[in-house]
Design a protein around this motif. Structure first.
Motif, PDB file in Angstrom:
ATOM      1  N   MET A 172       0.799  -1.312   0.145  1.00  0.00           N
ATOM      2  CA  MET A 172      -0.006   0.179  -0.100  1.00  0.00           C
ATOM      3  C   MET A 172       0.953   1.165  -0.039  1.00  0.00           C
ATOM      4  N   VAL A 173       1.780   1.326   0.748  1.00  0.00           N
ATOM      5  CA  VAL A 173       2.645   2.383   1.072  1.00  0.00           C
ATOM      6  C   VAL A 173       3.530   2.741  -0.346  1.00  0.00           C
ATOM      7  N   MET A 174       3.956   1.669  -0.798  1.00  0.00           N
ATOM      8  CA  MET A 174       4.678   1.828  -2.412  1.00  0.00           C
ATOM      9  C   MET A 174       3.800   2.339  -3.407  1.00  0.00           C
ATOM     10  N   LYS A 175       2.463   1.942  -3.322  1.00  0.00           N
ATOM     11  CA  LYS A 175       1.612   2.468  -4.467  1.00  0.00           C
ATOM     12  C   LYS A 175       1.664   4.110  -4.245  1.00  0.00           C
ATOM     13  N   VAL A 176       1.359   4.301  -2.823  1.00  0.00           N
ATOM     14  CA  VAL A 176       1.321   5.835  -2.510  1.00  0.00           C
ATOM     15  C   VAL A 176       2.560   6.580  -3.055  1.00  0.00           C
ATOM     16  N   VAL A 177       3.778   6.068  -3.063  1.00  0.00           N
ATOM     17  CA  VAL A 177       4.960   6.633  -3.246  1.00  0.00           C
ATOM     18  C   VAL A 177       5.321   6.545  -4.828  1.00  0.00           C
ATOM     19  N   ARG A 178       4.807   5.455  -5.311  1.00  0.00           N
ATOM     20  CA  ARG A 178       5.016   5.173  -6.760  1.00  0.00           C
ATOM     21  C   ARG A 178       4.059   5.774  -7.796  1.00  0.00           C
ATOM     22  N   PHE A 179       2.647   6.118  -7.437  1.00  0.00           N
ATOM     23  CA  PHE A 179       1.730   6.561  -8.267  1.00  0.00           C
ATOM     24  C   PHE A 179       1.141   7.995  -7.761  1.00  0.00           C
ATOM     25  N   TRP A 180       0.777   7.761  -6.645  1.00  0.00           N
ATOM     26  CA  TRP A 180      -0.219   8.962  -6.013  1.00  0.00           C
ATOM     27  C   TRP A 180       0.760  10.271  -5.632  1.00  0.00           C
ATOM     28  N   MET A 181       2.034  10.011  -5.172  1.00  0.00           N
ATOM     29  CA  MET A 181       2.836  11.305  -4.917  1.00  0.00           C
ATOM     30  C   MET A 181       3.195  12.011  -6.149  1.00  0.00           C
ATOM     31  N   PRO A 182       3.736  11.257  -7.094  1.00  0.00           N
ATOM     32  CA  PRO A 182       4.102  11.990  -8.561  1.00  0.00           C
ATOM     33  C   PRO A 182       2.655  12.744  -9.112  1.00  0.00           C
ATOM     34  N   ALA A 183       1.467  11.989  -8.882  1.00  0.00           N
ATOM     35  CA  ALA A 183       0.207  12.448  -9.481  1.00  0.00           C
ATOM     36  C   ALA A 183      -0.114  13.776  -8.586  1.00  0.00           C
ATOM     37  N   ALA A 184       0.051  13.726  -7.409  1.00  0.00           N
ATOM     38  CA  ALA A 184      -0.502  14.795  -6.661  1.00  0.00           C
ATOM     39  C   ALA A 184       0.446  16.118  -6.782  1.00  0.00           C
ATOM     40  N   ILE A 185       1.806  15.965  -7.111  1.00  0.00           N
ATOM     41  CA  ILE A 185       2.721  17.147  -7.353  1.00  0.00           C
ATOM     42  C   ILE A 185       2.109  17.662  -8.794  1.00  0.00           C
ATOM     43  N   LEU A 186       1.961  16.618  -9.638  1.00  0.00           N
ATOM     44  CA  LEU A 186       1.492  17.252 -10.866  1.00  0.00           C
ATOM     45  C   LEU A 186       0.118  18.093 -10.849  1.00  0.00           C
ATOM     46  N   VAL A 187      -0.721  17.509 -10.067  1.00  0.00           N
ATOM     47  CA  VAL A 187      -2.015  18.066  -9.912  1.00  0.00           C
ATOM     48  C   VAL A 187      -1.985  19.679  -9.256  1.00  0.00           C
ATOM     49  N   ALA A 188      -0.854  19.623  -8.257  1.00  0.00           N
ATOM     50  CA  ALA A 188      -0.716  20.777  -7.636  1.00  0.00           C
ATOM     51  C   ALA A 188      -0.223  21.684  -8.428  1.00  0.00           C
ATOM     52  N   GLY A 189       0.596  21.469  -9.628  1.00  0.00           N
ATOM     53  CA  GLY A 189       1.022  22.424 -10.423  1.00  0.00           C
ATOM     54  C   GLY A 189      -0.180  22.977 -11.296  1.00  0.00           C
ATOM     55  N   ILE A 190      -1.189  22.244 -11.697  1.00  0.00           N
ATOM     56  CA  ILE A 190      -2.534  22.827 -12.185  1.00  0.00           C
ATOM     57  C   ILE A 190      -3.218  23.488 -11.328  1.00  0.00           C
ATOM     58  N   VAL A 191      -3.428  23.023  -9.951  1.00  0.00           N
ATOM     59  CA  VAL A 191      -4.040  23.948  -9.195  1.00  0.00           C
ATOM     60  C   VAL A 191      -3.529  25.121  -8.957  1.00  0.00           C
ATOM     61  N   LEU A 192      -2.352  25.381  -9.013  1.00  0.00           N
ATOM     62  CA  LEU A 192      -1.542  26.511  -8.798  1.00  0.00           C
ATOM     63  C   LEU A 192      -2.001  27.487  -9.879  1.00  0.00           C
ATOM     64  N   VAL A 193      -1.973  26.959 -10.914  1.00  0.00           N
ATOM     65  CA  VAL A 193      -2.226  27.951 -12.153  1.00  0.00           C
ATOM     66  C   VAL A 193      -3.599  28.432 -12.230  1.00  0.00           C
ATOM     67  N   VAL A 194      -4.643  27.634 -11.939  1.00  0.00           N
ATOM     68  CA  VAL A 194      -5.937  27.786 -11.596  1.00  0.00           C
ATOM     69  C   VAL A 194      -6.327  28.835 -10.602  1.00  0.00           C
ATOM     70  N   VAL A 195      -5.645  28.615  -9.651  1.00  0.00           N
ATOM     71  CA  VAL A 195      -5.840  29.499  -8.459  1.00  0.00           C
ATOM     72  C   VAL A 195      -5.241  30.860  -8.591  1.00  0.00           C
ATOM     73  N   ARG A 196      -4.163  30.973  -9.236  1.00  0.00           N
ATOM     74  CA  ARG A 196      -3.579  32.322  -9.458  1.00  0.00           C
ATOM     75  C   ARG A 196      -3.987  32.865 -10.678  1.00  0.00           C
ATOM     76  N   GLY A 197      -4.717  32.284 -11.566  1.00  0.00           N
ATOM     77  CA  GLY A 197      -5.266  32.876 -12.664  1.00  0.00           C
ATOM     78  C   GLY A 197      -4.406  32.848 -13.953  1.00  0.00           C
ATOM     79  N   GLY A 198      -3.598  32.148 -13.909  1.00  0.00           N
ATOM     80  CA  GLY A 198      -2.520  31.913 -15.175  1.00  0.00           C
ATOM     81  C   GLY A 198      -1.602  32.882 -15.291  1.00  0.00           C
ATOM     82  N   ASP A 199      -0.954  33.610 -14.290  1.00  0.00           N
ATOM     83  CA  ASP A 199      -0.142  34.573 -14.334  1.00  0.00           C
ATOM     84  C   ASP A 199       1.308  34.032 -14.721  1.00  0.00           C
TER      85      ASP A 199
END
Length: 88
Positions: free
Chosen positions: A1-28
């Motif tokens: 279970m822990v390995m799935k978090v590290v292998r898949f969910w952590m990289p996905a969460a970091i990528l989604v955080a980048g998208i959220v940052l652009v959406v929240v700040r309006g794309g500056d």
């Protein structure tokens, strides 16, 4: 279970955080640079996980080869060879 978090969910969460940052700040410009940095970090985590998995798979192959060689030393034949026929 822990390995799935590290292998898949952590990289996905970091990528989604980048998208959220652009959406929240309006794309500056700053949000786009932050998004690029987060995507680089997320892809780096994914690549390091993949490289680790490739290295570990080589260890398993070597262990199987060592077991097969030990079997050969004990029995005089390779493990997946057909056993010699008796009486011929």
């Amino acid at each position: 279970m822990v390995m799935k978090v590290v292998r898949f969910w952590m990289p996905a969460a970091i990528l989604v955080a980048g998208i959220v940052l652009v959406v929240v700040r309006g794309g500056d410009e700053t949000s786009l640079e932050g998004c690029a940095a987060l995507w680089g970090a997320g892809l780096s985590v994914a690549l390091l996980n993949w490289l680790h998995r490739m290295g570990v798979s080589g260890d398993r192959s070597r262990a199987r080869e060592d077991e097969a060689r030990a079997y050969l030393a004990r029995h005089g034949r390779w493990p997946d060879d057909a056993p010699p026929r008796q009486g011929s």
